[in-house]
Scaffold this active site. Structure first.
Site, PDB file in Angstrom:
ATOM      1  CB  SER A 193     -33.019 -16.977   5.053  1.00  0.00           C
ATOM      2  OG  SER A 193     -34.021 -16.451   5.770  1.00  0.00           O
ATOM      3  CG  ASP A 194     -28.582 -12.527   5.351  1.00  0.00           C
ATOM      4  OD1 ASP A 194     -29.017 -10.956   6.184  1.00  0.00           O
ATOM      5  OD2 ASP A 194     -27.547 -11.955   4.824  1.00  0.00           O
ATOM      6  CD1 TRP A 195     -33.209  -9.682   9.004  1.00  0.00           C
ATOM      7  CD2 TRP A 195     -32.356 -11.373   9.218  1.00  0.00           C
ATOM      8  NE1 TRP A 195     -33.263 -10.010  10.991  1.00  0.00           N
ATOM      9  CE2 TRP A 195     -32.861 -11.237  10.734  1.00  0.00           C
ATOM     10  CE3 TRP A 195     -31.267 -12.452   9.250  1.00  0.00           C
ATOM     11  CZ2 TRP A 195     -32.880 -12.319  11.802  1.00  0.00           C
ATOM     12  CZ3 TRP A 195     -30.898 -13.416   9.811  1.00  0.00           C
ATOM     13  CH2 TRP A 195     -31.404 -13.326  10.888  1.00  0.00           C
TER      14      TRP A 195
END
Length: 877
Positions: free
Chosen positions: A297-299
C-alpha cells in the site's frame, strides 16, 4: 492494538457503459443514467486473489521463498506483511523482522531520484528528464546507479520508478517523477529502470497503481486540511479499453521486466479504493499480467483489513491506520482473521511467499547488510524508534554511496536537454564576448540546496521538485556557477542578475552591446501534502513561475540574442514569446538533478550535441490539451468523480484528434547538425497464430499449520521489550473482540466478504494471461522495420528516429508511438535504424472477448524525427 480488521471494500458490479453523446472523444463512458441522474461507476469484483506460481523466470525465487515461508509461524508471517508503524524504525517503511531465522527487517525507502532523507547520496535527474533522452541505455544506467546507492545504504525496496501518474493532465503535480504521457515511452522507461535497480540487488517498486493522475483529493484527510469537505478520496473513472491501452500498458512492461513490488495508490478507481480494488489487483495485475511479486500500500492508503487482504494487498505501509496511532488493520487483526478463518491461511502464505520471492529474485540472501542511515535525523546518534524517542544509539553511519555517479547525472542532464528553437545557429556558443545570465532559476537557494524540507519551495534553480520523491542534495551546481566558470575560461565578460524583479538592473545589463542574454525560468510542482505559493501539489496553471514570461519578454525586447532555458515539471505556455525573432534559442532542461549547471553548460557550448526529444506536447493554450486537473469537488461531500471521458486521447493523440497544432509536438527536438531519412523496409515474420491462454491453476498451496488457541498468540512475557505505537502481530488478550478493537468482530466471512473471496480451489486462466506481462504471444515479433539515417551536417551528432503506427478504424488515435532508437552518427555518415514490431504493438483491447485482437482495419507504419515529422511510411500487410 488494532481496529476494524474486516470492513468490506467497495468492489461493486461495473455499471453498463454507454457512449457519452456530448463528448468530443469516441468511446467515452457516459456517467449519466437515462433520467439524467449521475450514476457513479463501479468496479467489477474479482475473487479469489491469484496465488503466485513462479511464472517466467521466477521459478527459482519461488522455490527459495516457499522453503523459507514453510518454516515460519503464523505470527512471523503476519510480521512479514505488516509495517511497524510510521517512524517505527529507521526507514520510511519497515516490516517486522524474523530474528529466529536471522532475517532482518525489510527497509522500504523513497525515492525515484535518490535515497531520501539521508546524506552522502546523489540526486539524479527526474524520470521525465531521462525519458527525454529516448535512450534505453541511459535509462538503465540511471536505474542501476540509483539501485547501487540504495543497496549501499541498506535499503531493501526502492520506492520507484513511477508510471502513475502517466501524465493525463499537464498540470499534474507528480508528472516529473514518471516518464511521459505516452504509454510506450513510459513502458520502456519503467522497464529499463526496473532492470537497472534490480540488477543492483534492490527490489524495485513500480508506483502508483493506478489512475493516480492528480494530487487534489487523492486523500480525504489531506484534502480536508486544505478546506475541502469531502468524505472519501477522488475516484478516477476509467473504462476497460482506456485502462488496457493507456494506463495499464506501462505496468505490463514493468511486470514483464520482473518488477518485485507494485505500490497501490491513494485514489479510488471506479469508486473502489486502489488498495482494496479486487478488479485492479486480483484480475488485471495478478491474473491477467501474471504479476509474481507483492503489492504494498501507499502510506495510509489501506482502508480495510480482511477485505484488502482478499482483494490482493500483500503488505501494508507504514502499518498503522493513521500515522503514530498504534492501531493497525493488520498486525493483531490479521493474526485473528487467519485464526478465525476470515482470511484463508493460503492467502497469508501467498502474501509472505510473494514478498520473499521478490527478495530472493534480486539476489538477496538472509545475510543482509545493516541499515546504516535514519530517515528521521541526519545526526549520528538518535532514537531507533523516532515515533516515541526510544532506544538511543548510533543510527546514522554517514556511508558515502555516490561513487562516480556525478558524471552519470551530468551526462543524463545534458542528453535530456531538448533544443526547441535555434534561430540562425545561435547555439552552440563559442567564446561569446559578453554573457549576461538572468533569472532566479540560474542561481542558488539562499537557504541552501536543502534549505526547504522535501524541497517545499521554489527558491533558486529547479534541480528537483517537491515531495516524497525528493532526496537531499550533496551539492547543486547552479547554472550561474557553471556558466561563469566557462565564461572566465573563454575570456568572456560575465555578469548575472539573479532576481526576476530587479527590472532596472536587468534592463541596464542586457541593453549593452555584444550581449548574449541567457534567461533562466522555471515552473515547479510536487506532492499534494505540500503547497507552494498556493499550488497544492498540482500546478494551478501552465505559466512560468515568478513572472518568468514577463522576464523573457522584457529581456528580449532589449536584447536581440536572448536564449531561454526552462526548468520545469512539464509543459509551459510559450505562446506569447516563443516566436519573437529576438528569442534566438529555447531549451527545456527538465528537472536535471545535482549537476544542473554543468549539464546545461555542456549543451549551450556544444560539448554535447543535443538530441533529446520532448516527452510531452507543448500546446498553444491550456485548453488545447483537452484534459485538466479537477480542482473543485463535484460530488457534494462525497468522493469527487473524475471521469476520464477523453479515453485514450491524451497529449499528442488529443491534439491530432482535435486538429490542434501544437507549438512543439511530442517527440520534437533539434540538433546542431541535420539528418535525413531514406530506404524504409518492412520485413514480415512467420509466427504462429495468437492463441488465448486456457487451462486451470493448481489449488492454492498452504505452507505449514497453525493453532487456533488464542493463548499461544499473546504478547510475550515482561522480558520482551514493548515499544509504544509499534505494530506487533501479538494479541493482548484471549478475548478476540477486545484484542481486535473492532466493534463488528464476530461476523463470519460470508456475511461481509464477496463470494469466492476465500476459495483456494483451482481457478481458470485468463485468455489474455499466461506469463508475466500477459499472454506471451503478445510479445512475438511480427515485423522488423529498418531505414537509413544520414548525418548531412558538419558536426558529429545523435538522432532519435521514432516509429509510429496507425491502427486504423473509427475511434482510434491517428497514430501511436511504437518504437525509437538513439543513434550516434558522425558527420557525412549513415547508419541503419531497426525497429521490431510486436503483436501487442498493433493490437487493440476487445472488451467483449477480454483479450487483445488485431483488427481488420489497415495498419500503417511511419518513421521520422517526431510525431509530426514522419517522412517515411509503409503499410503493414
Amino acid at each position: 492494538m488494532a481496529i476494524a480488521y474486516h470492513l468490506a471494500g467497495k468492489d461493486n458490479e461495473l455499471m453498463s457503459q454507454k457512449i457519452f453523446p456530448n463528448s468530443t472523444y469516441p468511446g467515452a463512458v457516459d456517467p449519466y443514467l437515462e433520467d439524467g441522474d449521475q450514476a457513479l461507476q463501479k468496479s467489477d469484483p474479482f475473487y479469489p486473489s491469484p496465488w503466485g506460481t513462479g511464472l517466467g523466470d521466477w521459478a527459482d525465487a519461488y522455490e527459495k521463498a516457499r522453503d523459507f515461508v514453510s518454516q515460519l509461524t503464523l505470527l512471523e508471517k503476519v510480521n512479514l506483511t505488516t509495517g511497524v508503524g510510521w517512524e517505527g524504525e529507521q526507514c520510511v517503511g519497515q516490516v517486522g523482522s524474523i530474528p529466529r531465522l536471522g532475517f532482518r527487517s525489510l527497509c522500504m525507502q523513497d525515492s525515484p531520484v535518490g535515497v531520501r532523507d539521508t546524506d552522502w547520496n546523489s540526486v539524479f535527474s527526474s524520470g521525465q528528464s531521462v525519458a527525454a533522452t529516448f535512450d534505453r541505455g541511459l535509462m538503465y544506467q540511471r536505474g542501476y546507479a540509483m539501485g547501487q546507492e540504495h543497496k549501499g545504504k541498506g535499503v531493501t525496496v526502492q520506492l520507484g520508478p513511477v508510471a502513475g501518474p502517466l501524465g493525463r493532465a499537464p498540470e499534474g503535480g507528480r508528472n516529473w517523477e514518471g516518464f511521459s504521457p505516452d504509454p510506450y515511452l513510459t513502458g520502456v522507461g519503467i522497464a529499463q529502470t526496473i532492470m537497472g535497480i534490480q540488477d543492483a540487488g534492490i527490489i524495485a517498486c513500480a508506483k502508483h497503481y493506478i489512475g493516480n493522475e492528480q494530487e487534489h483529493f487523492r486523500q480525504q484527510p489531506e484534502a480536508q486540511s486544505y478546506g475541502y469537505n469531502i468524505s472519501e478520496a477522488i475516484s478516477s473513472n476509467i473504462d476497460d479499453t482506456t485502462m488496457h491501452e493507456l494506463y495499464l500498458w506501462p505496468f505490463a512492461d514493468a511486470v514483464r521486466a520482473g518488477v518485485g513490488s507494485i505500490m497501490c495508490s491513494y485514489n479510488q478507481v471506479n469508486n473502489s479504493y486502489g488498495c482494496q480494488n479486487s478488479k485492479l489487483l486480483n484480475d488485471l495485475l495478478k491474473n491477467e499480467l501474471g504479476f509474481q511479486g507483492f503489492v504494498m500500500s501507499d502510506w495510509q492508503a489501506q482502508h480495510t483489513g480482511s477485505a484488502s487482504a482478499v482483494a490482493g494487498l500483500d503488505m501494508t505501509m507504514p502499518g498503522d491506520t493513521v500515522f503514530n496511532s498504534g492501531d493497525s488493520f493488520w498486525g493483531t487483526n490479521l493474526t485473528l482473521a487467519v485464526i478465525n478463518g476470515t482470511v484463508p491461511d493460503w492467502r497469508l502464505d501467498d502474501m509472505a511467499t510473494r514478498i520473499m520471492a521478490a527478495f530472493f529474485k534480486v539476489g538477496n540472501t538472509l545475510d543482509q547488510p545493516p541499515i546504516n542511515f535514519d530517515s528521521w535525523t541526519l545526526d549520528t546518534y538518535g532514537p531507533l524508534h523516532a515515533s516515541v524517542g526510544a532506544d538511543n544509539q548510533q543510527v546514522n553511519f554517514h556511508v558515502d554511496v555516490r561513487g562516480d555517479h556525478g558524471s552519470i547525472i551530468r551526462n543524463i542532464g545534458a542528453r535530456s536537454t531538448v533544443l526547441l528553437k535555434n534561430l540562425n545557429n545561435a547555439l552552440p556558443l563559442s567564446e561569446p564576448k559578453f554573457v549576461a545570465v538572468i533569472g532566479e532559476d540560474a542561481g542558488p537557494n539562499v537557504w541552501g540546496p536543502n534549505g526547504c524540507s522535501d524541497r517545499n519551495c521554489d527558491n533558486g534553480t529547479l534541480g528537483m521538485a517537491w515531495g516524497s520523491g525528493s532526496a537531499n542534495f550533496p551539492y547543486l551546481i547552479t547554472p550561474d556557477t557553471a556558466l561563469q566558470a566557462q565564461a572566465l575560461a573563454d575570456g568572456s565578460i560575465y555578469q548575472s542578475v539573479l532576481d526576476n524583479y530587479a527590472t532596472s538592473q536587468i534592463e541596464a545589463l542586457v541593453a549593452q552591446a555584444y550581449v548574449t542574454s541567457i534567461v533562466f525560468v522555471n515552473a515547479d510542482s510536487g506532492e499534494g501534502y505540500i503547497s507552494v505559493d498556493g499550488n497544492e501539489g498540482d500546478r494551478n496553471n501552465l505559466t512560468l513561475w515568478h513572472s518568468g514570461d514577463d522576464l523573457i519578454k522584457n529581456v528580449s525586447a532589449l536584447c536581440n540574442n536572448t536564449i531561454v532555458v526552462i526548468h520545469s515539471t512539464g509543459p509551459t505556455l510559450v505562446t506569447d514569446w516563443y516566436d519573437s525573432p529576438n528569442v534566438t534559442a529555447i531549451l527545456w532542461a527538465g528537472v536535471p538533478g545535482q549537476e544542473s549547471g554543468n549539464s546545461i553548460t555542456d549543451i549551450l557550448y556544444g560539448k554535447v550535441n543535443p538530441a533529446a526529444r520532448t516527452p510531452f506536447t507543448w500546446g498553444p493554450t491550456r485548453e488545447s490539451y483537452g484534459t485538466d486537473v479537477l480542482y473543485v469537488p463535484n460530488n457534494g461531500n462525497d468522493a469527487p468523480q473524475d471521469d476520464f471521458i477523453e479515453g485514450v486521447f491524451i497529449d499528442y493523440r488529443a491534439f491530432e484528434y482535435q486538429n490542434i497544432t501544437p507549438i512543439y509536438e511530442f517527440g520534437f527536438g533539434l540538433s546542431y547538425t541535420t539528418f535525413s531519412y531514406s530506404n524504409l523496409t518492412v520485413v514480415k515474420h512467420n509466427v504462429s497464430a495468437y492463441t488465448p491462454t486456457t487451462g486451470m491453476t493448481a489449488a492454492a498451496p498452504t505452507l505449514g499449520n497453525f493453532s487456533t488457541d488464542l493463548s499461544e498468540y499473546l504478547f510475550p512475557n515482561a522480558s520482551f521489550p514493548h515499544i509504544w505505537q509499534y505494530i506487533y502481530p501479538y494479541l493482548n488478550t484471549t478475548d478476540a473482540k477486545a484484542a481486535s478493537a473492532d466493534p463488528y468482530y464476530g461476523q463470519t466471512a460470508a456475511e461481509f466478504l464477496p463470494p469466492n473471496a476465500t476459495d483456494g480451489s483451482p481457478q481458470p486462466l485468463l485468455p489474455a494471461g499466461g506469463a508475466p506481462g500477459g499472454n506471451p504471444q503478445l510479445y512475438d515479433v511480427l515485423y522488423t522495420v529498418t531505414c537509413t539515417i544520414t548525418n548531412n551536417g558538419t558536426l558529429d551528432g545523435e538522432e532519435v528516429p521514432q516509429l509510429y503506427i496507425s491502427l486504423g478504424g473509427a475511434g482510434q488515435p491517428s497514430k501511436v508511438l511504437r518504437g525509437f532508437e538513439r543513434l550516434s552518427i558522425d558527420k557525412g555518415m549513415s547508419t541503419t535504424a531497426t525497429f521490431d514490431i510486436m503483436r501487442r504493438d498493433i493490437s487493440n483491447w476487445d472488451t467483449v472477448a477480454q483479450n487483445w485482437v488485431i483488427t481488420s482495419e489497415p495498419k500503417m507504419v511511419f518513421v521520422g524525427s517526431s510525431s509530426r515529422d514522419l517522412p517515411l511510411s509503409a503499410s503493414l500487410s
